[in-house]
Design an enzyme around this catalytic site. Sequence first.
Site, PDB file in Angstrom:
ATOM      1  N   ARG A 114       0.635  -1.262   0.061  1.00 37.19           N
ATOM      2  CA  ARG A 114       0.122  -0.212   0.054  1.00 37.19           C
ATOM      3  C   ARG A 114       1.062   1.306  -0.175  1.00 37.19           C
ATOM      4  O   ARG A 114       1.982   1.288   0.178  1.00 37.19           O
ATOM      5  CB  ARG A 114      -1.033   0.130   1.113  1.00 37.19           C
ATOM      6  N   ASN A 152      -4.748   8.266   4.628  1.00 32.90           N
ATOM      7  CA  ASN A 152      -4.379   7.605   5.865  1.00 32.90           C
ATOM      8  C   ASN A 152      -2.968   7.733   6.320  1.00 32.90           C
ATOM      9  O   ASN A 152      -2.013   7.524   5.364  1.00 32.90           O
ATOM     10  CB  ASN A 152      -4.628   6.241   5.647  1.00 32.90           C
ATOM     11  N   GLU A 153      -2.453   8.146   7.500  1.00 38.43           N
ATOM     12  CA  GLU A 153      -1.231   8.125   8.026  1.00 38.43           C
ATOM     13  C   GLU A 153      -0.245   8.631   6.946  1.00 38.43           C
ATOM     14  O   GLU A 153       0.581   7.849   6.430  1.00 38.43           O
ATOM     15  CB  GLU A 153      -0.699   6.909   8.656  1.00 38.43           C
ATOM     16  N   CYS A 161      10.584  10.472  -1.858  1.00 34.98           N
ATOM     17  CA  CYS A 161      10.567   9.875  -3.410  1.00 34.98           C
ATOM     18  C   CYS A 161      11.641  10.370  -4.231  1.00 34.98           C
ATOM     19  O   CYS A 161      11.822  11.706  -4.148  1.00 34.98           O
ATOM     20  CB  CYS A 161       9.264  10.171  -3.806  1.00 34.98           C
ATOM     21  N   GLU A 308      -6.773   5.676  16.003  1.00 34.79           N
ATOM     22  CA  GLU A 308      -6.618   4.249  15.939  1.00 34.79           C
ATOM     23  C   GLU A 308      -5.756   3.959  17.365  1.00 34.79           C
ATOM     24  O   GLU A 308      -4.953   4.510  17.786  1.00 34.79           O
ATOM     25  CB  GLU A 308      -5.710   3.769  14.831  1.00 34.79           C
ATOM     26  N   TRP A 316       2.749  -5.976  14.000  1.00 31.15           N
ATOM     27  CA  TRP A 316       4.083  -5.446  13.062  1.00 31.15           C
ATOM     28  C   TRP A 316       5.123  -5.321  13.829  1.00 31.15           C
ATOM     29  O   TRP A 316       6.188  -5.080  13.447  1.00 31.15           O
ATOM     30  CB  TRP A 316       3.589  -4.248  12.474  1.00 31.15           C
ATOM     31  N   GLU A 356      -2.694  -8.081   7.597  1.00 31.87           N
ATOM     32  CA  GLU A 356      -2.980  -7.782   8.924  1.00 31.87           C
ATOM     33  C   GLU A 356      -3.907  -8.683   9.617  1.00 31.87           C
ATOM     34  O   GLU A 356      -4.653  -8.234  10.561  1.00 31.87           O
ATOM     35  CB  GLU A 356      -3.313  -6.155   8.929  1.00 31.87           C
ATOM     36  N   LYS A 357      -3.957  -9.820   9.252  1.00 34.94           N
ATOM     37  CA  LYS A 357      -4.951 -10.561   9.744  1.00 34.94           C
ATOM     38  C   LYS A 357      -4.758 -11.301  11.220  1.00 34.94           C
ATOM     39  O   LYS A 357      -5.890 -11.564  11.947  1.00 34.94           O
ATOM     40  CB  LYS A 357      -5.147 -12.140   8.781  1.00 34.94           C
ATOM     41  N   HIS A 359      -3.593  -8.715  13.341  1.00 38.50           N
ATOM     42  CA  HIS A 359      -3.483  -7.620  14.175  1.00 38.50           C
ATOM     43  C   HIS A 359      -5.026  -7.727  14.636  1.00 38.50           C
ATOM     44  O   HIS A 359      -5.808  -8.004  14.477  1.00 38.50           O
ATOM     45  CB  HIS A 359      -3.804  -6.597  13.274  1.00 38.50           C
TER      46      HIS A 359
HETATM   47  C1  GAL Z   1      -1.896   1.843  11.030  1.00 37.47           C
HETATM   48  C2  GAL Z   1      -2.756   2.082   9.916  1.00 37.47           C
HETATM   49  C3  GAL Z   1      -3.786   1.206   9.839  1.00 37.47           C
HETATM   50  C4  GAL Z   1      -3.033  -0.115  10.065  1.00 37.47           C
HETATM   51  C5  GAL Z   1      -2.684  -0.238  11.711  1.00 37.47           C
HETATM   52  C6  GAL Z   1      -2.328  -1.322  12.256  1.00 37.47           C
HETATM   53  O1  GAL Z   1      -0.499   2.623  10.831  1.00 37.47           O
HETATM   54  O2  GAL Z   1      -3.058   3.365   9.633  1.00 37.47           O
HETATM   55  O3  GAL Z   1      -4.249   0.921   8.567  1.00 37.47           O
HETATM   56  O4  GAL Z   1      -2.389  -0.623   9.412  1.00 37.47           O
HETATM   57  O5  GAL Z   1      -1.695   0.668  11.438  1.00 37.47           O
HETATM   58  O6  GAL Z   1      -1.559  -1.226  13.472  1.00 37.47           O
END
Ligand code: GAL
Length: 671
Positions: A114, A152-153, A161, A308, A316, A356-357, A359
């Site tokens: 992504r 997003n973030e 780049c 979030e 991660w 991310e399954k 998470h």
């Molecule tokens: C954030 C992100 C989310 C998801 C999350 C997992 O950095 O905005 O989409 O990936 O981490 O912790």
Amino acid sequence: MPKPIKDVLPYIAYGGDYNPEQWEEETWYRDAELMQKAGVNLVSVAIFSWAVLEVEEDVFQFEWLDKILDILHEHGVGVCLATATASPPAWMTKKYDDIPAVDEKGIPYSFGSRQHYSPSSPSYRKGIKKIVKALAERYKEHPALKMWHINNEYGCHLSECYSSYSLEAFHHWLQEKYKTIEALNKSWGTNFWSQRYNDWAEIDFPVNQATFYNPGQKLDYKRFMNDQIFDLYLIEKNILRDITPEVPVFTNFMYQFKPLDYFQWAKELDVVTWDSYPDPREGIPYRHAFHHDLMRSLRQGQPFLIMEQVTSHVNWRDINLTKPPGTMRLWSYGGVARGADGVMFFQWRQGRAGAEKFHGAMIPHSDNEKSRTFQETAKLGNELKLLDSVRDARVKAKAAILMDWENWWAVELEGKPHNGLSYMETLEAYYKPFFDLNIAVDIVHPAADLSEYSFVVAPMLYALTSAEAEKLENYTAEGGTILFSFFSGIADKHEHIHLGGYPGPLRKLSGIYIDEFVPQSEEGRLTFVKKGRQFSSSIWADVIYPEGAETVAAYETGWLAGIPAVTKNRFGKGTAYYIGTAPEERFLKEFIKEISEENHVIPALKVEDGVEVSEREGEEEKYLFVINHNEYEVNVKLAEGTTYYNMLSKQNISGKEALPAKEVLILSYSK
Ligand code: GAL
């Protein structure tokens, strides 16, 4: 004009990222029912949905999103509608070869993860305009739409780049900034190492060079990338403002994020939101409290939203520790205590497929309402309903820590006397005593108005302008108290040294003169003495010659013996302190406590160690949060003569209150 957040969200926001496109339709109904059970009132939808919204160029498929928004609305759940631009689809990436960002070695990023887009890509810029416009036009009247969640973030995975499009944009940015190549040469100090430019086109990226980079080039590249990504945000924001002027917009910020100057960005957000992922192994999350305080301060105390966090564990880190029972709730209140008016999660339902399954989420794979995760989720969501009146109440800090992204970029560039200096670690070291002592502190830019603060701390303020220094002088002269750490007042924003002795423009204010630095090896330990008590320090020592300042503490070690480690200077009606080394934690805590007390900067309540206290002030009431991070019960001694209302137990209390391990008291009382 966007509506004020407190009108848009007449409750503490509670919910999370919701990705219905990953599920069959029957799950959508179950989701909506479970959301009601969990007290969810807001979800972020369509964050990564570009490929299922614009299935081919200009072919939009909104029916599924229409349905989702309707279902959510019927169930009383509002929507932060995302602009879906964080991950351009495969068809677009293949069709337009300017889309992928390019790495330092000149290799384009491939599709399949992504956020692979270049911020300078003309096709990406064209693409976001189309999808954002289409979304805004379609949903501008939808009653579920509460706010716009832009992208997003930004910069999370890629904040640099090196494509030809970025180089062209870099040239353009430099021309805008400097107007003449001579001005650039002066700023970058290009008479050094024969680095002069005759023309903009001669300028490359600061990558793949034989040895040390030109610091000016490197700094400007960082500034450029920040602006370039910011520009993407503004493109989207302006479209949304045109079509839905009343709907607030934001993007979600991150933890300790060096590439983007959030002070600059926050001015263009209607509400600051951020994603908070403390590692449970770090214990009491003071670092993430620092970030709550920063996020609150970015818009001068306006409440923020935790956009979030995770119920249980992320996926991660190398090893993903789970938050023990009660921890998620406790840390969420830690955020509300410091100014959050919303507690959201990544994500609503734990994924079945994709990276991310594993998470954590508000609903685990088991889909079991009896699971610990769902139980804790529902408990918090339903409790937060009791805190409506806390919304918009402000934390009133009398202390501030100065923070500056430009300084962060400059102080950590290579070629310094000590190349292990970490600006963030230094800020955190100076923040921790405030956290431990429960003293409210804002995190503000050096050019901000400081007149509300009695005590200001300026750790490692390496790069500052003479004008900024003058403001600090005026603040102190008017009666303020300021504390500097070593390596402050050294350079200007071009990273040219302030000549004539360190700490340059802070020399008069601090009443000291420094001629040389003495960096320490990894093992190097210094000792210094304050009022007969010995402390240790490391990393650095300034050779300080007082010019009016008094010596608060002096070294005992080696050839530095007798040289001041800490000084104090009366300046006008105020005082400037200077610490010329990196002292042990014990010293900083004692010293900051001493200075705070002298200036009547005190906690809202005195409590035992391991208990966090923060207070928010509404129009008529104050809200006192007392959070016991300890594994044991503590006694909380409340202010004498005050009757408090316990907002969670709905009872009046006064005097002493037992606070069990890992529990929280949220008390309102009249001002
Ligand atoms: C954030 C992100 C989310 C998801 C999350 C997992 O950095 O905005 O989409 O990936 O981490 O912790």
